[in-house]
Motif scaffolding. Structure first.
Motif, PDB file in Angstrom:
ATOM      1  N   UNK A  28       0.938  -1.522   0.180  1.00  0.00           N
ATOM      2  CA  UNK A  28      -0.041   0.231  -0.296  1.00  0.00           C
ATOM      3  C   UNK A  28       0.952   1.084   0.200  1.00  0.00           C
ATOM      4  N   UNK A  29       0.389   2.592  -0.373  1.00  0.00           N
ATOM      5  CA  UNK A  29       1.246   4.032  -0.545  1.00  0.00           C
ATOM      6  C   UNK A  29       0.792   3.951   1.455  1.00  0.00           C
ATOM      7  N   UNK A 114       7.780 -12.450   4.642  1.00  0.00           N
ATOM      8  CA  UNK A 114       7.382 -12.545   5.926  1.00  0.00           C
ATOM      9  C   UNK A 114       7.035 -11.579   6.310  1.00  0.00           C
ATOM     10  N   UNK A 116       7.846  -6.940   5.783  1.00  0.00           N
ATOM     11  CA  UNK A 116       8.030  -5.530   5.210  1.00  0.00           C
ATOM     12  C   UNK A 116       8.207  -4.556   5.869  1.00  0.00           C
ATOM     13  N   UNK A 118       9.636  -0.492   6.839  1.00  0.00           N
ATOM     14  CA  UNK A 118      10.460   0.850   6.711  1.00  0.00           C
ATOM     15  C   UNK A 118      10.804   1.797   7.132  1.00  0.00           C
ATOM     16  N   UNK A 120      11.273   5.177   8.971  1.00  0.00           N
ATOM     17  CA  UNK A 120      11.200   6.748   8.333  1.00  0.00           C
ATOM     18  C   UNK A 120      11.126   7.962   9.130  1.00  0.00           C
ATOM     19  N   UNK A 121      11.363   8.643   9.001  1.00  0.00           N
ATOM     20  CA  UNK A 121      11.678   9.613  10.162  1.00  0.00           C
ATOM     21  C   UNK A 121       9.986  11.374   9.588  1.00  0.00           C
TER      22      UNK A 121
ATOM     23  N   UNK B   1      11.853  14.744  15.907  1.00  0.00           N
ATOM     24  CA  UNK B   1      11.978  13.622  16.007  1.00  0.00           C
ATOM     25  C   UNK B   1      12.492  12.085  16.385  1.00  0.00           C
ATOM     26  N   UNK B   2      12.373  10.814  17.003  1.00  0.00           N
ATOM     27  CA  UNK B   2      13.029   9.615  16.310  1.00  0.00           C
ATOM     28  C   UNK B   2      12.075   9.360  15.230  1.00  0.00           C
ATOM     29  N   UNK B   3      13.287   7.994  14.730  1.00  0.00           N
ATOM     30  CA  UNK B   3      12.674   7.263  13.496  1.00  0.00           C
ATOM     31  C   UNK B   3      11.871   5.937  13.897  1.00  0.00           C
ATOM     32  N   UNK B   4      10.936   6.131  13.335  1.00  0.00           N
ATOM     33  CA  UNK B   4       9.741   5.390  13.456  1.00  0.00           C
ATOM     34  C   UNK B   4      10.460   4.026  12.102  1.00  0.00           C
ATOM     35  N   UNK B   5       9.176   2.986  12.371  1.00  0.00           N
ATOM     36  CA  UNK B   5       8.918   1.665  11.378  1.00  0.00           C
ATOM     37  C   UNK B   5       8.117   1.882  11.062  1.00  0.00           C
ATOM     38  N   UNK B   6       7.469   1.539   9.858  1.00  0.00           N
ATOM     39  CA  UNK B   6       6.052   1.306   9.612  1.00  0.00           C
ATOM     40  C   UNK B   6       5.938  -0.159   9.001  1.00  0.00           C
ATOM     41  N   UNK B   7       5.350  -1.444   8.965  1.00  0.00           N
ATOM     42  CA  UNK B   7       5.524  -2.395   9.664  1.00  0.00           C
ATOM     43  C   UNK B   7       4.617  -3.068   8.777  1.00  0.00           C
ATOM     44  N   UNK B   8       4.923  -3.822   8.001  1.00  0.00           N
ATOM     45  CA  UNK B   8       4.329  -4.535   6.758  1.00  0.00           C
ATOM     46  C   UNK B   8       3.769  -6.489   7.141  1.00  0.00           C
ATOM     47  N   UNK B   9       3.458  -6.597   7.635  1.00  0.00           N
ATOM     48  CA  UNK B   9       2.878  -8.437   7.997  1.00  0.00           C
ATOM     49  C   UNK B   9       2.027  -9.062   8.210  1.00  0.00           C
ATOM     50  N   UNK B  11      -0.862 -10.043   5.100  1.00  0.00           N
ATOM     51  CA  UNK B  11      -1.580  -9.459   3.597  1.00  0.00           C
ATOM     52  C   UNK B  11      -2.397 -10.590   3.392  1.00  0.00           C
ATOM     53  N   UNK B  22      -4.019   5.297  -1.504  1.00  0.00           N
ATOM     54  CA  UNK B  22      -3.518   6.067  -0.156  1.00  0.00           C
ATOM     55  C   UNK B  22      -5.060   5.115  -0.002  1.00  0.00           C
ATOM     56  N   UNK B  25      -6.545  -1.555   2.514  1.00  0.00           N
ATOM     57  CA  UNK B  25      -6.251  -1.670   4.249  1.00  0.00           C
ATOM     58  C   UNK B  25      -5.120  -1.470   4.695  1.00  0.00           C
ATOM     59  N   UNK B  26      -4.431  -1.869   5.635  1.00  0.00           N
ATOM     60  CA  UNK B  26      -3.027  -2.383   5.848  1.00  0.00           C
ATOM     61  C   UNK B  26      -2.427  -3.708   5.463  1.00  0.00           C
ATOM     62  N   UNK B  41       0.531 -14.822   7.444  1.00  0.00           N
ATOM     63  CA  UNK B  41       1.932 -13.462   7.785  1.00  0.00           C
ATOM     64  C   UNK B  41       2.738 -13.783   6.447  1.00  0.00           C
TER      65      UNK B  41
END
Lengths: 129, 655
Positions: A28-29, A114, A116, A118, A120-121, B1-9, B11, B22, B25-26, B41
């Motif tokens: 997804x975006x 398994x 992914x 990203x 980012x900040x 601001x500290x670094x963050x993670x966007x997690x995809x697990x 599907x 945009x 769903x996640x 997963x």
């Protein structure tokens, strides 16, 4: 002369196999509207069998652009090996975007993705119109 | 601001091409190709086509069928049976397994011939020649009660019946036994008797004039026998019985029939003899007034015969030559004469009577079972067959004759209609059709080609016909439903699920509730834009019926219908596959199947194409994906069918 045919029976075998063509995946975006953010890395947890070469790539599209032609990840190939591999795709330099869309492609491989992530900040700067 | 993670697990949502990237769903992805979302997963590469094993406990693969071609989207039928093998390598025995029937053309460099190939799970193969000519058929088929019926939806090739038959005609009657234990094919199994005479005087007790080879029975001149049918006269004599083919005689009167030479100077005159029917073509019945101890009323009777085929299916009535005059309070003596063997699919027959020239219902005179004997009503015990010896000469076979005699003290009330449940005026019980299915222990057909009462061929594109319960070859003309008469559309496919009949036209779907008796059936709903273009675009799964067209991919579970291109979220539906993309993707030759072990719905974009583009839907997660893993080097794909726990197709290609 008439054509001569043969008929074979074929079943659907749902076991993952190496693809001779290509496999493309887009997630997804990655989107936090308005706010810009630096995206530094993409972590990809996967298992893979088959040949690993430059066809196994990660590319990105920025800010909703339909083109996956960013030069920030010019040849991000995935690594092979036994067990779960963690590939870290370093964006160089980091991208400054309001949204980012990764695309993971591979060929001649039996792959399982398994997870992914990203890295980012967010920055305190809003995107301009 | 500290670094963050966007997690995809996660599907599990699969592909969503309908929403803006945009807004998905996640757990969804914008696009995917040749990957699956069926395991929690993870995203994994898709499987591929493979040669199926002949059975789950065997590693032997189904062999290539050389020289054979099938039509894209058609011609594959799988079914289970308790008796294998299907070929002639051994006698079938109780050995449950499955068969895979392929219908198409046998191809050689000299030309093509319609043919059916059947491969069983023991890897035995049987071929059945199917009609003639080089025109590739458009096969449609159904399997029920141990037999497969194959029709040509193009109405060129004749219908074919292929099934397992187990019976021993005249069991225990030495020399007359016909032990049938095999898979057999026939063009049709519902023809009435070809010949047969029911009359007083079929048997003669002697004492009538005549000499030499002349049959001393003047009644025969009324039977219309030309003398070429193969009727056999059997001379009853305990020491020197004879059997001779009846031949024509000229002049026709007073003794219009004769036989070939008796050879030893004997004469039919003044001797007891019986007239038996041509081998296996019908029944000869001698009907004589008995004593005055009965309750029949004075009348002259006429008669009709039927055959009863496997499954207890009775043919249409065939009026036969002969009459019998009886007086008040007579009993009636009935003697049935047979010449064995009968066709393998015939298990018996019935003889009916009514007053000559009337149109009252045909009533049962005698119920004939080729194994057990004869009886006067279907509630009686059978009277056994008795062998009649007769040494044949020429075309007359020795010692293949039998008789069964009964005395009816009173007439009984069973009629052809009460025994069968359909009209005695049914002029045919056979049809051709464009599609078939089996459900509720009936067979169903639609897009009907048949003959009307005038004998003209007629086509009813909107008509659905159905058989009586358990009688899958019997199509009474009045057993039909009309679905939108003269609406510019025609039925393409039908199926049943639970107590519902689904009738698919090209543009419209009808759902008929067929629970209860026929009088209780009703049209439950009808839906525009939910039709299919070919039968293979619809598939019956264990959970419901799935079908595809350019407007969507639909699933009906017997009560609810959903478009699988849509999902539900918080009580509201939203699209996950872009309708424009879908409508452009689906072709006129799109087909659908279901992998039962992985609960995958497979939509193949074009079965005439080698590219194998497909969508897949995981019924567990509701995730869509797409790919090209059905690609083949060349050729065409048949319809989908189940095979054990797999889903299979046939792939035909030029060699």
């Amino acid at each position: 002369m008439a054509d001569v045919y043969s008929t074979e029976l074929l079943k659907w075998n749902n076991t993952s196999t190496s693809c001779s063509g290509y496999v493309t995946l887009r997630t997804e975006t990655f989107d936090m509207p308005i706010n810009l953010k630096h995206v530094y890395k993409l972590y990809l947890l996967h298992t893979m069998s088959g040949s690993q070469d430059a066809k196994n790539t990660v590319s990105i599209a920025e800010n909703g652009n339909a083109s996956f032609g960013s030069t920030k990840v010019p040849s991000a190939t995935l690594s092979g090996g036994s067990g779960v591999q963690v590939d870290v795709i370093q964006f160089s330099p980091e991208v400054l975007v309001e949204s980012l869309q990764p695309k993971i492609s591979f060929a001649d491989n039996n792959v399982t993705f398994r997870e992914i992530l990203l890295e980012y900040r967010p920055i305190y700067k809003r995107t301009t119109g | 601001m500290p670094k963050q993670f966007k997690r995809y697990n996660d599907f599990s949502g699969g592909m969503n091409t309908a929403a803006d990237p945009r807004d998905i769903g996640d757990n969804e992805v914008c696009d995917a190709y040749n990957v699956m979302f069926d395991k929690p997963g993870m995203i994994r590469t898709q499987g591929q086509l493979a040669t199926p094993e002949c059975s789950p406990d065997s590693s032997t693969l189904i062999p290539l069928v050389s020289g054979f071609k099938m039509k894209a989207g058609y011609g594959l039928l799988t079914f289970g049976t308790d008796y294998l093998p299907v070929d002639t390598s051994a006698t079938p025995y109780y050995n449950p397994g499955k068969c895979m029937a392929m219908m198409g053309v046998y191809t050689t460099s000299y030309g093509w011939t319609p043919q059916i190939r059947v491969v069983d799970s023991l890897v035995n193969e049987r071929y059945i020649n199917w009609g003639s000519g080089a025109t590739p058929p458009t096969p449609v088929a159904y399997y029920a009660s141990g037999a497969m019926r194959v029709h040509d939806a193009g109405f060129v090739q004749p219908s074919t019946w292929f099934g397992y038959i187990r019976q021993t005609q005249f069991d225990g009657i030495t020399g007359r036994e016909n032990d049938v234990n095999k898979w057999a094919s026939t063009t049709t199994i519902m023809d009435p008797p070809t010949y047969g005479i029911v009359s007083a005087g079929v048997a003669d007790d002697g004492g009538v004039g005549g000499s030499g080879t002349s049959l001393p029975c003047a009644k025969f001149e009324d039977y219309g026998i030309a003398g070429t049918e193969g009727y056999v006269a059997v001379w009853y004599d305990s020491s020197t019985p004879k059997a001779r083919i009846v031949t024509a005689q000229s002049p026709a009167s007073p003794y219009p029939l004769t036989t070939v030479d008796l050879a030893d100077g004997d004469s039919w005159a003044s001797n007891v003899f019986f007239l038996c029917p041509p081998t296996g073509t019908g029944f000869n019945v001698d009907v004589e007034p008995g004593g005055s101890d009965g309750s029949w009323v004075e009348s002259t009777l006429e008669f009709a015969e039927t055959f009863i085929y496997v499954g207890g299916q009775e043919s249409v009535l065939k009026t036969v030559p002969g009459t019998c005059s009886i007086s008040d309070n007579n009993s009636v003596v009935v003697s049935v004469y047979v010449t064995t063997p009968y066709p393998d699919t015939v298990i018996g027959g019935r003889v009916y009577y009514r007053e000559t020239g009337s149109s009252i219902p045909w009533k049962l005179l005698v119920d004939i079972d080729l194994v057990q004997g004869c009886r006067l009503t279907t509630e009686d015990q059978y009277e056994s067959w008795i062998a009649l010896d007769g040494t044949g000469s020429g075309a007359a076979v020795s010692d293949v004759y039998a008789r069964c005699t009964l005395t009816a003290a009173e007439p009984f009330s069973e009629t052809y209609e009460s025994l069968n449940g359909f009209s005695q005026d049914s002029h045919t019980l056979s049809i051709d059709a464009k599609c078939f299915c089996v459900g509720s222990n009936r067979s169903w057909a639609a897009g009907i080609k048949t003959t009307n009462i005038s004998g003209d061929t007629v086509y009813y594109g909107d008509r659905v016909m159905y058989t009586p319960v358990g009688k899958h070859d019997t199509w009474p003309p009045k057993n039909f439903l009309e679905m939108g008469i003269n609406d510019g559309d025609e039925v393409v496919a039908i199926t049943t699920f639970a107590d519902k009949l689904l009738v698919f036209k090209r543009n419209k779907l009808y759902i008929v509730n067929v629970s209860g008796s026929e009088a209780e059936w009703f049209l439950e709903t009808q839906h525009e834009h939910l039709g299919v273009l070919i039968p293979g675009a619809m598939y019956k799964t264990d959970y419901g019926v799935v079908w595809v067209n350019r407007s969507g991919c639909y699933f009906y579970d017997g009560s609810n219908m959903v478009n699988l291109l849509e999902k539900q979220s918080n009580g509201a539906a939203y699209k996950v596959i872009d309708p424009l993309v879908w409508s452009a993707y689906i072709t006129d030759n799109a087909i659908v199947g279901f992998d039962p072990s992985h609960r995958l719905i497979i939509v193949l974009r074009d079965c005439t194409s080698k590219y194998g583009l497909n969508y897949m839907y995981d019924t567990t997660t509701g995730a869509w994906t797409k790919g090209n893993r059905f690609a083949v080097d060349s050729g065409e794909i048949s319809n989908f069918q189940p095979w054990w726990d797999d889903v299979v197709v046939a792939h035909s290609y030029v060699t």
